[in-house]
Design an enzyme around this catalytic site. Structure first.
Site, short mmCIF file in Angstrom:
data_model
loop_
_atom_site.label_atom_id
_atom_site.label_comp_id
_atom_site.label_asym_id
_atom_site.label_seq_id
_atom_site.Cartn_x
_atom_site.Cartn_y
_atom_site.Cartn_z
N HIS A 153 0.84 -1.21 0.00
CA HIS A 153 0.00 0.00 0.00
C HIS A 153 0.87 1.25 0.00
CE1 HIS A 153 -3.28 -2.73 1.23
NE2 HIS A 153 -4.08 -1.79 0.75
N LYS A 157 -0.61 4.85 4.45
CA LYS A 157 -1.56 3.93 5.10
C LYS A 157 -1.23 3.78 6.59
CE LYS A 157 -3.97 -0.44 4.72
NZ LYS A 157 -5.25 0.22 5.05
#
Ligand SMILES: NC(=O)c1ccc[n+]([C@@H]2O[C@H](COP(=O)([O-])OP(=O)(O)OC[C@H]3O[C@@H](n4cnc5c(N)ncnc54)[C@H](OP(=O)(O)O)[C@@H]3O)[C@@H](O)[C@H]2O)c1
Length: 271
Positions: A153, A157
């Protein structure tokens, strides 16, 4: 017309969702909630007339049909703690991940009087992948195939492993007839020793602008199976969350999942 309040309206997901609502013919944005209030031009930059904080949100929630939340675990918990009564009778769609047990319990309580659907991932593809993972884990037993989940990600995040990685891990554990908590192994480091049979390992890669990628590896002595999903942009999640809000309209209070939506799609021959 579905009147939607977006919590986390100034965030990455909030922006995509606001655009999606503006493009839809059967929903409208009733207002937004964020960490900081914004008015006038500052709110308009986020596609909103006015943005309020959780503390000020009661009047906004009182006049909406649905709340869609893509904020933070802490913000969602505060919203539920403060506005449980205002949310009664409404549809509540939760996309925020990394929720604690207390927040899950609040959602359960609210589901007695509201329609609640939470999902770590609103793409239909991920839920199909979860079914495939469950089946693969069932057929390729823990004695011979080691199961590891790698997720990637963007650098901002907040939680790891991702909610989707855990969703896939739970599907794998189900396939192997066990509970994820009993076999979960996060990010090995140091003198870890030999891999214990049956473990489900999680690895979180963070960097750049990656929207979300998940890879489930089943590693045998002589072969390797990989099942993977990549989200190409955030609109897939926004579309799924808005569809969920519409799907909840007119249903009985209760806690629903993406599997319920997939089930009714299958019954109507939609997908
Ligand atoms: N289920 C899915 O399909 C899916 C897909 C993608 C992401 N997600 C999850 O959705 C969540 C949001 O992701 P994102 O990338 O959009 O995050 P983000 O860009 O960091 O946005 C966070 C939003 O939350 C607001 N916020 C922060 N603190 C707050 C507080 N105390 N009270 C009220 N609002 C507050 C921020 O407002 P300010 O601008 O005022 O700080 C901002 O609007 C994450 O949990 C992520 O894992 C889920």
């Amino acid at each position: 017309m579905l009147r939607v309040v977006v919590s986390g309206v100034t965030g990455r997901m909030g922006h995509v969702l606001v655009r999606r609502i503006a493009e839809s013919v059967d929903s409208e944005l009733a207002g937004g909630i964020a960490g900081r209030a914004r008015d006038g031009e500052a709110a308009a930059r986020h596609g909103c007339g006015r943005i309020v904080t959780v503390e000020e949100a009661a009047p906004l929630l009182a006049e909406c049909d649905a709340l869609i939340d893509f904020s933070t675990a802490v913000a969602l918990d505060a919203l539920l703690a403060r506005h449980g009564a205002a949310l009664e009778g409404r549809s509540i769609v939760v996309g925020t991940t990394g929720l604690g047990e207390a927040t899950e319990a609040r959602l359960d309580t609210l589901a007695a009087r509201a329609r609640v659907l939470s999902a770590a991932n609103f793409s239909i593809g991920v839920h199909v992948l979860a079914r495939l993972v469950e089946e693969a884990a069932r057929r390729l037993g823990a004695g011979e195939y080691d199961l590891e989940i790698v997720e990637t990600h963007h650098r901002r995040k907040a939680d790891a492993p991702s909610g989707t990685a855990l969703l896939l891990g739970r599907a794998a554990a189900r396939g192997r007839g066990t509970q994820l908590d009993a076999v979960r192994r996060d990010a090995r480091s140091g003198m870890t020793g030999e891999r214990a049979p049956g473990e489900i390992g999680f690895h979180a890669v963070r960097g750049g602008g990656v929207v979300g990628e998940h890879r489930v590896l089943l590693l045998g002595e002589r072969e390797r199976i990989e099942l993977a999903h990549a989200a190409l942009d955030r609109s897939i999640f926004a579309a799924g969350a808005l569809e969920a809000a519409h799907w909840l309209s007119g249903r009985a209070p209760g806690r629903y999942t993406m599997a319920d939506i997939a089930g009714s799609r299958a019954r109507t021959g939609e997908a």
